[in-house]
Design a protein around this motif. Structure first.
Motif, mmCIF file in Angstrom:
data_model
loop_
_atom_site.group_PDB
_atom_site.id
_atom_site.type_symbol
_atom_site.label_atom_id
_atom_site.label_comp_id
_atom_site.label_asym_id
_atom_site.label_seq_id
_atom_site.Cartn_x
_atom_site.Cartn_y
_atom_site.Cartn_z
ATOM 1 N N SER A 259 5.032 -1.467 -0.257
ATOM 2 C CA SER A 259 4.006 -0.397 0.328
ATOM 3 C C SER A 259 2.597 -0.701 -0.090
ATOM 4 O O SER A 259 1.583 -0.403 0.755
ATOM 5 C CB SER A 259 4.364 0.703 -0.907
ATOM 6 O OG SER A 259 4.064 0.519 -2.170
ATOM 7 N N ASP B 165 2.965 5.150 5.496
ATOM 8 C CA ASP B 165 1.872 4.326 4.964
ATOM 9 C C ASP B 165 0.549 4.582 4.850
ATOM 10 O O ASP B 165 0.148 4.034 4.016
ATOM 11 C CB ASP B 165 1.900 2.858 6.041
ATOM 12 C CG ASP B 165 3.256 2.478 6.248
ATOM 13 O OD1 ASP B 165 4.240 2.183 5.290
ATOM 14 O OD2 ASP B 165 3.552 2.233 7.463
ATOM 15 N N TYR B 166 0.287 5.767 5.406
ATOM 16 C CA TYR B 166 -1.037 6.184 5.073
ATOM 17 C C TYR B 166 -1.133 7.534 5.578
ATOM 18 O O TYR B 166 -0.574 8.098 6.585
ATOM 19 C CB TYR B 166 -2.086 5.107 5.931
ATOM 20 C CG TYR B 166 -3.349 5.005 5.175
ATOM 21 C CD1 TYR B 166 -3.522 3.848 4.399
ATOM 22 C CD2 TYR B 166 -4.573 5.616 5.216
ATOM 23 C CE1 TYR B 166 -4.682 3.507 3.735
ATOM 24 C CE2 TYR B 166 -5.669 5.452 5.163
ATOM 25 C CZ TYR B 166 -5.768 4.226 3.997
ATOM 26 O OH TYR B 166 -7.022 3.973 3.367
ATOM 27 N N LYS C 50 8.707 5.174 6.925
ATOM 28 C CA LYS C 50 8.113 5.557 5.797
ATOM 29 C C LYS C 50 6.604 5.810 6.119
ATOM 30 O O LYS C 50 5.855 5.319 7.119
ATOM 31 C CB LYS C 50 8.140 4.026 4.962
ATOM 32 C CG LYS C 50 7.533 4.182 3.450
ATOM 33 C CD LYS C 50 7.585 3.047 2.720
ATOM 34 C CE LYS C 50 6.961 2.779 1.464
ATOM 35 N NZ LYS C 50 7.182 3.868 0.526
ATOM 36 N N PRO D 293 -3.713 5.848 1.033
ATOM 37 C CA PRO D 293 -2.136 5.594 0.841
ATOM 38 C C PRO D 293 -1.481 6.368 0.002
ATOM 39 O O PRO D 293 -2.313 7.006 -1.118
ATOM 40 C CB PRO D 293 -2.169 4.148 0.506
ATOM 41 C CG PRO D 293 -3.383 3.748 -0.181
ATOM 42 C CD PRO D 293 -4.579 4.764 0.273
ATOM 43 N N HIS E 15 2.561 5.614 10.179
ATOM 44 C CA HIS E 15 3.747 4.574 9.952
ATOM 45 C C HIS E 15 3.466 3.426 10.826
ATOM 46 O O HIS E 15 2.933 3.522 11.994
ATOM 47 C CB HIS E 15 5.201 5.029 10.155
ATOM 48 C CG HIS E 15 6.178 4.181 10.236
ATOM 49 N ND1 HIS E 15 6.761 3.787 8.982
ATOM 50 C CD2 HIS E 15 6.636 3.682 11.356
ATOM 51 C CE1 HIS E 15 7.584 2.791 9.345
ATOM 52 N NE2 HIS E 15 7.582 2.739 10.657
ATOM 53 N N ARG F 232 1.811 -3.058 3.195
ATOM 54 C CA ARG F 232 1.739 -1.949 4.377
ATOM 55 C C ARG F 232 0.339 -1.228 4.482
ATOM 56 O O ARG F 232 -0.152 -0.934 5.521
ATOM 57 C CB ARG F 232 2.942 -1.176 4.385
ATOM 58 C CG ARG F 232 4.272 -1.771 4.503
ATOM 59 C CD ARG F 232 5.325 -0.877 4.264
ATOM 60 N NE ARG F 232 5.782 -0.172 5.456
ATOM 61 C CZ ARG F 232 6.626 -0.281 6.259
ATOM 62 N NH1 ARG F 232 7.087 -1.510 6.374
ATOM 63 N NH2 ARG F 232 6.652 0.782 7.207
ATOM 64 N N SER F 233 0.110 -0.637 3.378
ATOM 65 C CA SER F 233 -1.334 0.539 3.456
ATOM 66 C C SER F 233 -2.576 -0.478 3.738
ATOM 67 O O SER F 233 -3.230 -0.033 4.346
ATOM 68 C CB SER F 233 -1.304 1.157 2.171
ATOM 69 O OG SER F 233 -1.523 0.123 1.069
ATOM 70 N N LEU G 139 3.539 -4.622 11.838
ATOM 71 C CA LEU G 139 3.219 -5.300 10.608
ATOM 72 C C LEU G 139 3.411 -6.803 10.587
ATOM 73 O O LEU G 139 2.468 -7.508 9.877
ATOM 74 C CB LEU G 139 4.355 -4.895 9.573
ATOM 75 C CG LEU G 139 4.541 -3.451 9.206
ATOM 76 C CD1 LEU G 139 5.822 -3.207 8.426
ATOM 77 C CD2 LEU G 139 3.172 -3.119 8.071
#
Length: 907
Positions: free
Chosen positions: A218, A63-64, A61, A257, A134, A221-222, A140
């Motif tokens: 999301s 993320d930024y 995914k 993001p 990502h 994560r960002s 994370l």
């Protein structure tokens, strides 16, 4: 450039046709249609990566996003171009090379921090490249532990529910309000809640990790990626540069993001952004509650708290609006019974008033101001005092209600115990900061002086315009001089206020930057304070002038006060300045809300978006392939407006709160107009956040920060200002003094005559008497003016009379009594209403107990596991117990007990 499995231009399977071959074909001169044909033969990878929401592999995914402008570097050659073309080498651009080298180093450092990157320069936006970022699972987890993010554990518990009568009441209210509740899962009442705990890699077994892809949403994560971007530096420059400095120096053009997807259109995959658009950002759902939990989930706690506060403020305006309408209707119902206005409108009184200006103005009849006097009663009546007291208590109740609401949100959003931790950005001594502080002080004083100078200029305009209109030959123009001058002057004030607001906002930001605050929070608070101070002075100075200064220093006929020896100071109308204050307040308030808060918020972002679109369209060469190709999510978001912070949003609401509370004694309908504006404002801001702005980085916050202190300050100041407005601007106190001290029959008959003093026209200074003394059709010997002075036939003619001192003493006494009484009542409300709701404090205590029990049970399990292991080890070490070795048996009576049995007892 470092390229490995974590950092690739494109995956190898997609690179063969989609990038390299297309570039080569274009460079050697093939037609675009042939390139399109080649593309059509390959599987479109955009659908696999959900058009930019994932990496090209369709699994990782995004993320930024980092955005940069790229040109052909000095040492590079276009892939596929012939070596000897006979063309001159392009000029070397060392500036672009420097930016590229910094990006390479910075992105290499991001790779070392564990992030995974993917570059895309084959976009529809010419000359713009994107770096997709990502964060893998291990990163994370690591960062969540560093940031002490509270995450839900496996443990769930029941939320205490109300019982008895309260439960029945809540059930009825839920059924009544069900049609106005948003249709989102997060807004439904919850009976169960997961126990939250700061994430720890050592205690991962406490958390539900069955779906690792959705464990960190999301927003989280960002936030984690942004924290890494902030602390990762680029050292090839003269000084260390993080992402903020890289953006400021143009190394990167933007960083943001991604939104979750499209919010409208056919076959749009369901996402939180689409749900917010349908249940929150549409004007058709203006009557519904806001889905605050979903707003927080998508935008973060700080933005969620802003919209929660705006919702509470708007709800609290409903009772204030109802009471304000009642007060206004009371004024309308009693206007025909108001004796002072009836006396002013009675033409049989035949009261001749002194000229309003020198030479060009003539004598006039008091009955000509009948309309103004009747209109003044709508806002200057006994109910106004009650409304001022009510609004002071309303402000205190609103603040307490918000504190309780804030605590509920803190509990629901797992923010209890959260404290912001910030490190100093720059360490400077006071000697380093002194020049910046001095510049700030001088600049702020200068800008306040500019505001006062503009107000003075408008005053001169009013005076000169009144004199000019008085010379007009039309009777209708002369009869409406006050209305014309007041309306045009207020419009000028409104335009100046709107323009200076924008200027002062930019200046406040510049002044804060040169201070170099220690932390980001300190920067924000200083910026807010400066911007609020300047905008407060800018918005309220014209209103303060009308409320407290106009008509106070005019002098008297024959001895007027002049500005620059030529402009005579303005006077209030016979009915007082309250009506003019009401006009000034209403036009400025409504004008700011309509033009600055609504038209600007709608028009300016759309205009910027159009300009950006036209600019990109002009820069991008026409290409049939690009027209067919669908834009990636990060390309679409790049065309949106960058998020500029919540300061402008809070500022307009705080200034409005000032209009609602500070001068509410002169304009009881202010809460109603604020309510109507806010109903639109909530949806307007929501639509802007969902559709017009790039997605902001989620920021954790447990309160609204310095804005709460500003609100409390305005609430306290409102009590003082309303006390002075009622006492000095309105005629409430003079009417009471006349009624209880001078009235012969206990009524208000004769009040107007009591407030007027007499002047002998023969005492005019040379050159100030009217040019046409017979304008009324008869010769005037005595004219009247509003003041408490001795008559011309007195020994001390034109001196201040004892009535003036009696009224002044009553006014000051009223200010003291009103201020202390209302302050006491406000503090009493503050004391009676607890800051933390009882049920929330019980739930917080319950969470603490459950957390202790959870860890105690975990420790007991560990202890049992250890004992079991020790027992197994002990049994392994012991020799077998049989008849050949009776001493090894623990129960044998022959011989002492083995020593390890004793140690096992300790364990």
């Amino acid at each position: 450039m470092r390229v490995n499995e974590k950092y690739s231009t494109l995956p190898a399977e997609d690179r063969s046709v989609h990038i390299i071959n297309i570039c080569a074909i274009e460079d050697i001169g093939y037609l675009p249609s042939e390139g399109t044909l080649l593309n059509s033969l390959s599987v479109d990878p955009d659908a696999e990566c959900k058009y930019g929401l994932y990496f090209r592999d369709g699994r990782r995914k995004v993320d930024y996003i980092l955005v940069y402008h790229h040109k052909r570097s000095s040492g590079s050659r276009t892939l596929g171009a012939p070596l000897d073309t006979g063309l001159a080498e392009p000029p070397i651009d060392y500036h672009e090379d420097d930016k590229r080298f910094r990006r390479e180093e910075y992105e290499g450092n991001l790779l070392e921090a564990g992030l995974e990157l993917e570059r895309d320069e084959d976009t529809k936006i010419h000359g713009v490249g994107f770096v997709k970022i990502h964060a893998p699972w291990n990163v994370l987890c690591r960062e969540a532990e560093f940031l002490k993010l509270k995450m839900p554990t496996k443990k769930m518990y029941h939320i205490n529910e109300t019982r008895g009568l309260l439960k029945k009441i809540n059930s009825v209210l839920q059924k009544i309000t069900d049609p106005i509740q948003p249709k989102v899962a997060e807004h439904r009442p919850q009976t169960m809640k997961r126990l939250s705990y700061p994430f720890s890699r050592e205690k991962q077994h406490l958390f539900d990790l069955s779906d690792k892809d959705s464990f960190f949403d999301s927003k989280t994560r960002s936030t984690i990626v942004y924290e890494i971007l902030k602390r990762t530096t680029c050292t090839k420059a003269k000084y260390s540069m993080g992402i903020t400095s890289l953006l400021a120096n143009g190394v990167y053009a933007a960083a943001y993001p991604l939104h979750d997807g499209d919010y409208e259109g056919e076959n749009v995959e369901f996402n939180d952004r689409k749900l917010l658009y349908e249940e929150w950002a549409c004007y058709g759902v203006f009557y519904k509650y806001q889905p605050i939990d979903l707003v927080r989930k998508y935008f973060g706690e700080k933005i969620g708290l802003y919209f929660a506060w705006l919702g509470v403020y708007t709800q609290m305006l409903i009772p204030a609006s109802i009471v304000g309408i009642i007060v206004f209707l009371y004024g309308c119902a009693t206007v025909d019974e108001n004796i002072p206005s009836m006396e002013m409108c009675d033409q049989r009184q035949n009261i001749t008033m002194c000229p309003l200006c020198d030479k060009t103005c003539s004598y006039w009849k008091m009955s000509s101001a009948c309309a103004t006097a009747r209109a003044s009663h709508l806002f200057d009546n006994p109910a106004t005092v009650f409304f001022s007291v009510f609004m002071a208590l309303w402000a205190a109740t609103f603040m307490e209600h918000w504190k309780r609401k804030q605590m509920r949100l803190n509990y629901r959003w797992d923010l209890t115990g959260f404290e912001e931790e910030e490190t100093d950005k720059v360490k400077l001594t006071w000697r380093d900061r002194f020049p910046a502080y001095l510049t700030n002080l001088v600049s702020i004083i200068f800008m306040i002086a500019v505001t006062f100078a503009i107000v003075l200029g408008v005053i001169i305009y009013r005076i000169s315009m009144a004199a000019a209109l008085a010379m007009n030959s039309s009777p209708s123009v002369r009869s409406n001089i006050r209305v014309t001058v007041t309306a045009t002057a207020v419009i000028i004030n409104l335009v100046v206020i709107i323009l200076l607001d924008e200027v002062y906002g930019c200046i406040a930001r510049w002044l804060t930057k040169i201070e170099v605050p220690k932390t980001e929070k300190s920067f924000e608070e200083r910026l807010i304070f400066k911007a609020f101070l300047l905008k407060f002075v800018n918005s309220y100075t014209p209103i303060f002038y009308v409320a407290f200064f106009k008509g106070r220093f005019v002098g008297r006929p024959g001895d007027y006060v002049y500005i620059f020896r030529s402009f005579r100071m303005e006077e209030c109308a016979p009915g007082g300045c309250l009506m003019e204050l009401c006009i000034q307040l209403s036009i400025i308030m409504l004008g700011k809300q309509l033009i600055q808060n609504n038209l600007f918020e709608i028009g300016i972002p759309k205009m910027k978006k159009l300009i950006r679109y036209l600019k990109l369209k002009r820069q991008s060469p026409p290409d049939h392939e690009e027209c067919v190709k669908r834009k990636q999510r990060y390309e679409v978001d790049y065309n949106l407006e960058p998020f500029a912070g919540l300061t402008p949003e809070y500022m307009e609401m705080i200034i409005q709160f000032g209009f609602v509370t500070l001068f509410v004694a002169s304009f009881p309908l202010a809460p109603l107009f604020a309510l109507l504006n806010n109903i639109i404002e909530i949806r307007l801001d929501a639509k802007k956040f969902v559709t017009e702005l790039r997605r902001p980085v989620a920021v954790r916050a447990k309160d609204i920060g310095i804005w709460y202190n500003i609100l409390r300050g305005i609430g306290k100041l409102a009590v003082i200002i309303n006390a002075f407005v009622i006492s000095f601007t309105s005629d409430f106190i003079p009417r009471l003094v006349y009624l209880y001290m001078y009235s012969k029959n206990g009524t208000m008959h004769g009040f107007v005559n009591h407030t007027l003093s007499s002047f002998n026209v023969s005492d005019f200074q040379n050159g100030t008497a009217p040019n046409d003394p017979l304008d009324l059709g008869y010769e005037v010997q005595i004219c009247r003016y509003k003041d408490y002075r001795e008559p011309p036939w007195s020994e001390n003619k034109y001196d201040i009379s004892k009535d003036f001192w009696a009224v002044l003493a009553a006014r000051l006494a009223f200010v003291i009594v009103f201020q202390n009484l209302v302050m006491f009542m406000s503090d009493f409300v503050d004391w009676v209403i607890p800051d933390i709701p009882k049920d929330i404090s019980q739930q917080i205590h319950k969470e603490k107990v459950l957390m202790v029990e959870l860890f105690m049970r975990e420790e007991q399990d560990k202890q049992q596991l250890l004992e079991t292991w020790m027992e197994k080890e002990r049994q392994k070490d012991e020799p077998p117990c049989n008849h050949h070795n009776p001493k090894a048996c623990p129960d044998s009576l022959s011989g002492p007990a083995p020593s390890h049995a004793y140690h096992g007892g300790i364990l």
